[in-house]
Design an enzyme around this catalytic site. Structure first.
Site, PDB file in Angstrom:
ATOM      1  N   CYS A  95     -20.127   6.677 -10.027  1.00  0.00           N
ATOM      2  CA  CYS A  95     -18.859   6.454  -9.326  1.00  0.00           C
ATOM      3  C   CYS A  95     -18.930   5.328  -8.285  1.00  0.00           C
ATOM      4  CB  CYS A  95     -18.358   7.759  -8.728  1.00  0.00           C
ATOM      5  SG  CYS A  95     -16.584   7.733  -8.438  1.00  0.00           S
ATOM      6  N   ARG A 129      -4.866   8.181  -7.518  1.00  0.00           N
ATOM      7  CA  ARG A 129      -6.298   8.268  -7.828  1.00  0.00           C
ATOM      8  C   ARG A 129      -6.463   8.915  -9.195  1.00  0.00           C
ATOM      9  NH1 ARG A 129      -9.701   7.445  -3.714  1.00  0.00           N
ATOM     10  NH2 ARG A 129     -11.384   8.591  -4.724  1.00  0.00           N
ATOM     11  N   HIS A 195     -18.947  12.731 -12.056  1.00  0.00           N
ATOM     12  CA  HIS A 195     -19.692  13.574 -11.113  1.00  0.00           C
ATOM     13  C   HIS A 195     -19.846  14.943 -11.769  1.00  0.00           C
ATOM     14  CE1 HIS A 195     -18.988  11.012  -7.548  1.00  0.00           C
ATOM     15  NE2 HIS A 195     -17.766  10.846  -7.985  1.00  0.00           N
TER      16      HIS A 195
HETATM   17  N1  GLN Z   1     -14.602   5.193  -3.214  1.00  0.00           N
HETATM   18  C1  GLN Z   1     -14.554   4.965  -4.622  1.00  0.00           C
HETATM   19  C2  GLN Z   1     -13.164   5.144  -5.197  1.00  0.00           C
HETATM   20  O1  GLN Z   1     -12.365   5.900  -4.707  1.00  0.00           O
HETATM   21  C3  GLN Z   1     -15.554   5.855  -5.331  1.00  0.00           C
HETATM   22  C4  GLN Z   1     -15.270   7.326  -5.201  1.00  0.00           C
HETATM   23  C5  GLN Z   1     -16.356   8.210  -5.696  1.00  0.00           C
HETATM   24  O2  GLN Z   1     -17.552   7.871  -5.655  1.00  0.00           O
HETATM   25  N2  GLN Z   1     -15.970   9.418  -6.105  1.00  0.00           N
HETATM   26  O3  GLN Z   1     -12.838   4.505  -6.168  1.00  0.00           O
END
Ligand code: GLN
Length: 240
Positions: A95, A129, A195
């Site tokens: 990620c 998101r 994840h």
């Molecule tokens: N900060 C990054 C995003 O939001 C990665 C997030 C994460 O590692 N879950 O894209």
């Protein structure tokens, strides 16, 4: 017996979603087989010896932590990571770590540098998101297998024309929600949005990465019932 020498990159900054569980799984699966396991870390300002580790691991991170990490990694670790990848050490980045393997992560008018190990760019786009259970089909040498996990990212990642994804999306958003690709895979460099943590839910992948890092073949472990149940549960959650 060989020893897996693992280097965790920025472990105190890049660890959201319990990504440290990935390291615990690698350690357990080595030790259960009588293999050695050595853990070290490199963080802000630290230099990196490309030959001292077989496996470089980096977890997910919040945008604000990624700012410091991105600049530091480009300044102090880029060359060593290229050298390590060039001799086929495993690099696994999840990620936020994955986003920094490419050329850049552009967020809110600011462009963070990546280390350029792979040909990809990450951008913020209008829209929510990308969150939810996710499953992909990946090929890492023994036929296509399912990797199941959970994604939560604001960044959208686009691979360059000849770069290969880690897998095709079966369920979920993947790299950007449009092109059906998830992650990146070039030689032994792997990036993914999944994840979970990733490896407790997909121990076949943990074993495969140990094999690639050490250049050995592993015998299956005698009892993986719990691990198989975790994988089945992650697949059910994603609906595959
Ligand atoms: N900060 C990054 C995003 O939001 C990665 C997030 C994460 O590692 N879950 O894209």
């Amino acid at each position: 017996m060989p020893t897996l020498r693992l280097c965790a990159l920025y472990p105190e900054l890049m660890n959201i979603y319990a990504d440290r569980g990935n390291i615990a799984v690698l350690r357990a699966r080595c030790e259960w087989r009588g293999l050695g396991f050595e853990l070290s870390s490199a963080s802000l300002g630290d230099s990196l010896d490309p030959d001292a580790h077989d496996f470089f691991y980096m977890g997910g991170g919040q945008d604000r932590d990624q700012v410091a990490v991105a600049h530091d990694m480009a300044a102090t670790k880029r060359d060593a990571l290229h050298a390590a990848a060039g001799r086929d050490a495993v690099v696994l980045a999840v990620c936020g770590g994955y986003q920094l393997l490419g050329h850049s992560y552009e967020m809110g008018g600011e462009e963070l540098p990546g280390v350029g190990l792979v040909d990809l760019r990450t951008v913020r786009e209008p829209g929510p998101r990308l969150i939810g259970n996710c499953a992909i089909e990946a090929e890492l040498g023994a036929g296509p297998r399912v990797i199941a996990g959970f994604e939560n990212h604001g960044g959208r990642t686009y691979l360059g024309g000849t770069e290969r994804p880690l897998g095709g999306v079966l369920r979920g958003h993947g790299n950007n929600g449009h092109d059906g690709f998830e992650g990146v895979h070039r030689r032994n460099v792997i990036g993914t949005y999944l994840h979970g943590p990733l490896l407790p839910k997909n121990v076949w992948l943990a074993d495969r990465l140990i094999e690639l890092a050490l250049g050995i073949e592993l015998e299956p472990l005698r009892d993986d019932a719990l691990e198989d149940a975790a994988h089945a549960s992650a697949r059910r959650a994603a609906g595959v």
